[in-house]
Scaffold this active site. Sequence first.
Site, PDB file in Angstrom:
ATOM      1  N   GLU A   1       0.803  -1.241   0.000  1.00 32.24           N
ATOM      2  CA  GLU A   1       0.000   0.000   0.000  1.00 32.24           C
ATOM      3  C   GLU A   1       0.830   1.282   0.000  1.00 32.24           C
ATOM      4  OE1 GLU A   1      -2.758  -0.389   3.261  1.00 32.24           O
ATOM      5  OE2 GLU A   1      -3.725  -2.150   2.381  1.00 32.24           O
TER       6      GLU A   1
ATOM      7  N   ASN B   1       2.136  -5.187  -3.114  1.00 33.88           N
ATOM      8  CA  ASN B   1       0.731  -5.521  -2.847  1.00 33.88           C
ATOM      9  C   ASN B   1      -0.082  -4.248  -2.570  1.00 33.88           C
ATOM     10  OD1 ASN B   1      -1.246  -7.684  -2.158  1.00 33.88           O
ATOM     11  ND2 ASN B   1      -1.117  -6.882  -0.070  1.00 33.88           N
TER      12      ASN B   1
ATOM     13  N   HIS C   1     -10.313  -6.379  -2.039  1.00 36.04           N
ATOM     14  CA  HIS C   1     -11.346  -6.174  -1.018  1.00 36.04           C
ATOM     15  C   HIS C   1     -12.460  -5.411  -1.722  1.00 36.04           C
ATOM     16  CE1 HIS C   1      -9.015  -7.521   2.402  1.00 36.04           C
ATOM     17  NE2 HIS C   1      -8.021  -6.730   2.062  1.00 36.04           N
TER      18      HIS C   1
ATOM     19  N   GLU D   1      -6.105 -10.862  -1.052  1.00 31.00           N
ATOM     20  CA  GLU D   1      -6.946 -10.592   0.129  1.00 31.00           C
ATOM     21  C   GLU D   1      -8.430 -10.548  -0.227  1.00 31.00           C
ATOM     22  OE1 GLU D   1      -5.442  -7.257   2.409  1.00 31.00           O
ATOM     23  OE2 GLU D   1      -3.367  -7.794   1.987  1.00 31.00           O
TER      24      GLU D   1
ATOM     25  N   ASP E   1     -12.190 -10.561  -0.536  1.00 32.05           N
ATOM     26  CA  ASP E   1     -13.450 -10.741   0.184  1.00 32.05           C
ATOM     27  C   ASP E   1     -14.481  -9.847  -0.482  1.00 32.05           C
ATOM     28  OD1 ASP E   1     -12.565  -8.300   1.350  1.00 32.05           O
ATOM     29  OD2 ASP E   1     -12.197  -9.209   3.312  1.00 32.05           O
TER      30      ASP E   1
HETATM   31  C1  XIL Z   1      -5.964  -6.170   8.529  1.00 27.40           C
HETATM   32  C2  XIL Z   1      -6.280  -7.332   9.460  1.00 27.40           C
HETATM   33  O1  XIL Z   1      -7.187  -8.176   8.811  1.00 27.40           O
HETATM   34  C3  XIL Z   1      -6.843  -6.828  10.757  1.00 27.40           C
HETATM   35  O2  XIL Z   1      -6.969  -7.892  11.685  1.00 27.40           O
HETATM   36  C4  XIL Z   1      -5.946  -5.746  11.353  1.00 27.40           C
HETATM   37  O3  XIL Z   1      -6.553  -5.213  12.489  1.00 27.40           O
HETATM   38  C5  XIL Z   1      -5.675  -4.647  10.343  1.00 27.40           C
HETATM   39  O4  XIL Z   1      -5.143  -5.223   9.156  1.00 27.40           O
HETATM   40  N1  XIL Z   1      -4.859  -4.660   3.781  1.00 27.40           N
HETATM   41  C6  XIL Z   1      -3.812  -5.426   4.232  1.00 27.40           C
HETATM   42  C7  XIL Z   1      -3.978  -6.262   5.440  1.00 27.40           C
HETATM   43  O5  XIL Z   1      -2.767  -5.506   3.561  1.00 27.40           O
HETATM   44  O6  XIL Z   1      -2.803  -6.380   6.167  1.00 27.40           O
HETATM   45  C8  XIL Z   1      -5.088  -5.720   6.340  1.00 27.40           C
HETATM   46  O7  XIL Z   1      -5.284  -6.652   7.390  1.00 27.40           O
HETATM   47  C9  XIL Z   1      -6.334  -5.484   5.538  1.00 27.40           C
HETATM   48  C10 XIL Z   1      -6.101  -4.487   4.456  1.00 27.40           C
END
Ligand code: XIL
Length: 397
Positions: free
Chosen positions: A199, A247, A283, A315, A317
């Site tokens: 990020e 990422n 996401h 990631e 969802d």
């Molecule tokens: C999130 C976790 O799922 C949570 O448990 C934590 O509190 C915060 O981070 N992008 C990412 C992940 O790269 O590391 C993040 O994970 C979600 C968004």
Amino acid sequence: MLRSCIVCEDMAVSPDSSRLINGARASRARAWICVSLALLGLSPIAGSCQVRSPLPGPASTQAATLRDAGIAKHVVIGAAADPSHLGEMAYATTLAREFQQLEPENQMKFGPVHPRPGNDLSAYDFSPADQLVTFAQQHNMMVRGHCMVWHQQVAGWVTSGVASGKFGPAELNEILRSHISTVAQHYAGKVWAWDVVNEAFNDDGTLRSTVWYDAPGIGFAGKGTEYIEQAFRWAHAADPGAKLFYNDYDTERINTKSDAIYAMAKDFRSRGVPLDGIGFQVHVNLKFNNAEAMASFARNLKRFSDLGVEIHITELDVALDSGDPASFAAQADGYRKVTQICLQTPTCRVLQTWGFTDKYSWIPSYSHGKQGWALPFDAHYSKKPAYDSTLKALQAP
Ligand code: XIL
């Protein structure tokens, strides 16, 4: 004849971890183990997989788990996992049965893994992430590492040292170099792919202002992606065998952010910076499930694939506003399309969800209770329509 089995031993990873070997030798070994157990009258434990009868039959042709269906398509199916749930039988058996890879949801991030000041090993806390690595090894799973450089979940001792002026660019440079090198070496041979930088871009394609870039940064403030390059070079030097990824989120479509990442990937590849691939977090919610967004997603992945970089969906969802049947059906359609787009993209090698059960998804807290139900298993570990549509997409000829 279908029989449950301890572990699916149908995949080996080549020494450079780049090619997945889906060998007949391993399949035969797996069948042999299961048949032997049955002959000894032992009942298989933990996880299950479909073992084919030596006699061909119509029911024996399709893999019955996401894991095995992914293997048949050379796509690694993964899930983010948390070691605190491994003692829960349903959590552990579902994770091992359905997924070929796990990724620590938090435990390899800077703050959790390096909670105390200093560069020696006593400053680190590897044990929670190590528990996940051990679980993965016991269940023949791969481990994806996440993440070395991120603006969130930075250790308190780093941020307070920056705030007090104790750490400037020279100190931060040494802190990050040493951190990357220690973590990469600790997991060398265990973690096959790493999110090195997470990020780092703003939506408009500029570099995000962070403690590592320019506030005060590791010595490359104002120099664009040079600090990212430095992180990749450190990671590669520490573990030359691991695949290294950049990422990010909201990069599914072709937009200013994905354009900036594309330009960086092209530049890094042309100059031999050790970048192996790009992680797309994905996401999303139901707004993403429309023809324009999905077409843009497919074109975007294709252009990265044409560059020769590996693509991991890291990631996934699909957040919902409510857990009703119509929402579940729409969500299933979203999962189906994302799976199909990965399958049709030549270098898409990983399809991973952020968690796997709605019981432990990050979405409810992230959305302040407004959204949830984002994953393929419900809070009781029952398969949702999203599970079925993903499996079906993986099984399609
Ligand atoms: C999130 C976790 O799922 C949570 O448990 C934590 O509190 C915060 O981070 N992008 C990412 C992940 O790269 O590391 C993040 O994970 C979600 C968004």
